[in-house]
Design an enzyme around this catalytic site. Structure first.
Site, PDB file in Angstrom:
ATOM      1  CE  LYS A  14      32.093  -6.815 -13.990  1.00 46.10           C
ATOM      2  NZ  LYS A  14      33.531  -5.999 -14.150  1.00 46.10           N
ATOM      3  CG  ASP A  18      36.964  -3.538 -18.194  1.00 46.20           C
ATOM      4  OD1 ASP A  18      36.941  -2.907 -16.958  1.00 46.20           O
ATOM      5  OD2 ASP A  18      36.801  -2.757 -19.397  1.00 46.20           O
ATOM      6  CG  PHE A  78      24.857  -6.803 -13.136  1.00 45.16           C
ATOM      7  CD1 PHE A  78      24.941  -8.026 -13.216  1.00 45.16           C
ATOM      8  CD2 PHE A  78      26.021  -5.879 -13.486  1.00 45.16           C
ATOM      9  CE1 PHE A  78      25.984  -8.566 -13.949  1.00 45.16           C
ATOM     10  CE2 PHE A  78      27.135  -6.192 -13.969  1.00 45.16           C
ATOM     11  CZ  PHE A  78      27.254  -7.736 -14.191  1.00 45.16           C
TER      12      PHE A  78
HETATM   13  P1  ITT Z   1      34.814  -4.185 -11.434  1.00 51.93           P
HETATM   14  O1  ITT Z   1      35.564  -3.263 -12.269  1.00 51.93           O
HETATM   15  O2  ITT Z   1      35.238  -4.163  -9.985  1.00 51.93           O
HETATM   16  O3  ITT Z   1      35.054  -5.546 -12.067  1.00 51.93           O
HETATM   17  P2  ITT Z   1      32.388  -2.706 -12.575  1.00 51.93           P
HETATM   18  O4  ITT Z   1      31.052  -2.915 -12.144  1.00 51.93           O
HETATM   19  O5  ITT Z   1      33.016  -1.371 -12.503  1.00 51.93           O
HETATM   20  O6  ITT Z   1      33.309  -3.897 -11.386  1.00 51.93           O
HETATM   21  P3  ITT Z   1      33.350  -2.997 -15.214  1.00 51.93           P
HETATM   22  O7  ITT Z   1      34.402  -1.793 -15.118  1.00 51.93           O
HETATM   23  O8  ITT Z   1      33.673  -4.059 -16.137  1.00 51.93           O
HETATM   24  O9  ITT Z   1      32.599  -3.476 -13.976  1.00 51.93           O
HETATM   25  O10 ITT Z   1      32.002  -1.826 -15.753  1.00 51.93           O
HETATM   26  C1  ITT Z   1      31.243  -2.356 -16.682  1.00 51.93           C
HETATM   27  C2  ITT Z   1      30.051  -1.690 -16.891  1.00 51.93           C
HETATM   28  O11 ITT Z   1      29.180  -2.613 -17.622  1.00 51.93           O
HETATM   29  C3  ITT Z   1      29.028  -1.486 -15.583  1.00 51.93           C
HETATM   30  O12 ITT Z   1      28.276  -0.505 -15.706  1.00 51.93           O
HETATM   31  C4  ITT Z   1      28.181  -2.504 -15.446  1.00 51.93           C
HETATM   32  O13 ITT Z   1      27.092  -2.489 -14.594  1.00 51.93           O
HETATM   33  C5  ITT Z   1      28.120  -3.009 -16.816  1.00 51.93           C
HETATM   34  N1  ITT Z   1      28.101  -4.525 -17.034  1.00 51.93           N
HETATM   35  C6  ITT Z   1      29.063  -5.444 -16.709  1.00 51.93           C
HETATM   36  N2  ITT Z   1      28.677  -6.566 -16.869  1.00 51.93           N
HETATM   37  C7  ITT Z   1      27.311  -6.702 -17.271  1.00 51.93           C
HETATM   38  C8  ITT Z   1      26.437  -7.811 -17.566  1.00 51.93           C
HETATM   39  O14 ITT Z   1      26.892  -8.824 -17.693  1.00 51.93           O
HETATM   40  N3  ITT Z   1      25.221  -7.370 -17.778  1.00 51.93           N
HETATM   41  C9  ITT Z   1      24.950  -5.702 -17.849  1.00 51.93           C
HETATM   42  N4  ITT Z   1      25.854  -4.889 -17.583  1.00 51.93           N
HETATM   43  C10 ITT Z   1      27.023  -5.337 -17.250  1.00 51.93           C
END
Ligand code: ITT
Length: 203
Positions: free
Chosen positions: A12, A68, A157
């Site tokens: 991110k 999120d 990712f």
């Molecule tokens: P933070 O909370 O620390 O920001 P996180 O990876 O836990 O990081 P989220 O709670 O937003 O982020 O989780 C979202 C899920 O969706 C997580 O499994 C990510 O791999 C996936 N995800 C988020 N953005 C994505 C994207 O742009 N493309 C594909 N998958 C994504």
């Protein structure tokens, strides 16, 4: 200006950094000595986004924004949605594992197909919450697309290898960062954040 991006997801950070003008510099959680896990316990993407940003603002007294994100799939009633990060944890004994999460999505879509529902429509939704001097502002980014049968591509990712945005013939994981950043949910939310900060003359 400098602002903390309240995330532990380095992908991110890469995407948002690439979309920001050089006048906005991101401060990491590490730089403010926030090393603990930030709670994400609400039932919605909006709620978790706000919870992460408010946690950092209140405990570290710093302006910040959080992201999120969830993948919402029509045939699965909007799942994995707010549970995207830990979708397969219970069923597959994994821990926040993207490969397991994608497998469970594909398995559940196959079950739907066996029942005659072949709808593969889905969307990524990102909600940014900016907390600036204690005031909360939210910015949403949505991109619609389809879930394919087999993961494709090595970039990106999370669920990127199974998501093809509408109007394209490749997955987000088959796109370069700059291609994904032209159209993605996160890029849309980032643009709204930049426009908002610009209007406040913060940039
Ligand atoms: P933070 O909370 O620390 O920001 P996180 O990876 O836990 O990081 P989220 O709670 O937003 O982020 O989780 C979202 C899920 O969706 C997580 O499994 C990510 O791999 C996936 N995800 C988020 N953005 C994505 C994207 O742009 N493309 C594909 N998958 C994504």
């Amino acid at each position: 200006m400098k602002i903390c991006f309240a995330t532990n997801n380095s992908k991110k950070i890469e995407e948002v950094t690439a979309a920001l003008p050089p006048t906005i510099q991101l401060v990491s959680l590490k730089e403010i000595n926030c090393t603990e896990e930030i709670p994400e316990t609400t039932p919605t993407i909006e709620g978790n986004s706000e919870q992460k940003a408010m946690y950092v603002y209140q405990n570290y007294n710093t302006n910040c924004f959080a992201d999120d994100t969830g993948l919402e799939i029509e045939a699965l009633n909007g799942e994995p949605g707010v549970s995207s990060a830990m979708y397969a944890d219970e069923m597959m004994g994994s821990y926040r594992d993207s490969t397991a999460n994608m497998s469970l999505v594909l398995q559940n879509l196959n079950k739907q197909a066996q029942k005659g529902n072949s709808n593969r429509n889905a969307q990524f939704k990102t909600v940014f919450t900016l907390v600036l001097d204690g005031q909360k502002h939210q910015f949403e980014g949505i991109i619609k697309g389809k879930i394919i049968d087999v993961p494709l591509g090595k970039d990106g990712f999370g669920y990127d290898p199974i998501f093809v945005p509408n109007g394209y013939d490749k997955t987000f994981a088959q796109m370069s960062l700059s291609e994904k950043n032209k159209i993605s949910h996160r890029a849309i939310a980032t643009k709204k954040l930049i426009d908002f900060l610009n209007k406040l003359n913060k940039v």
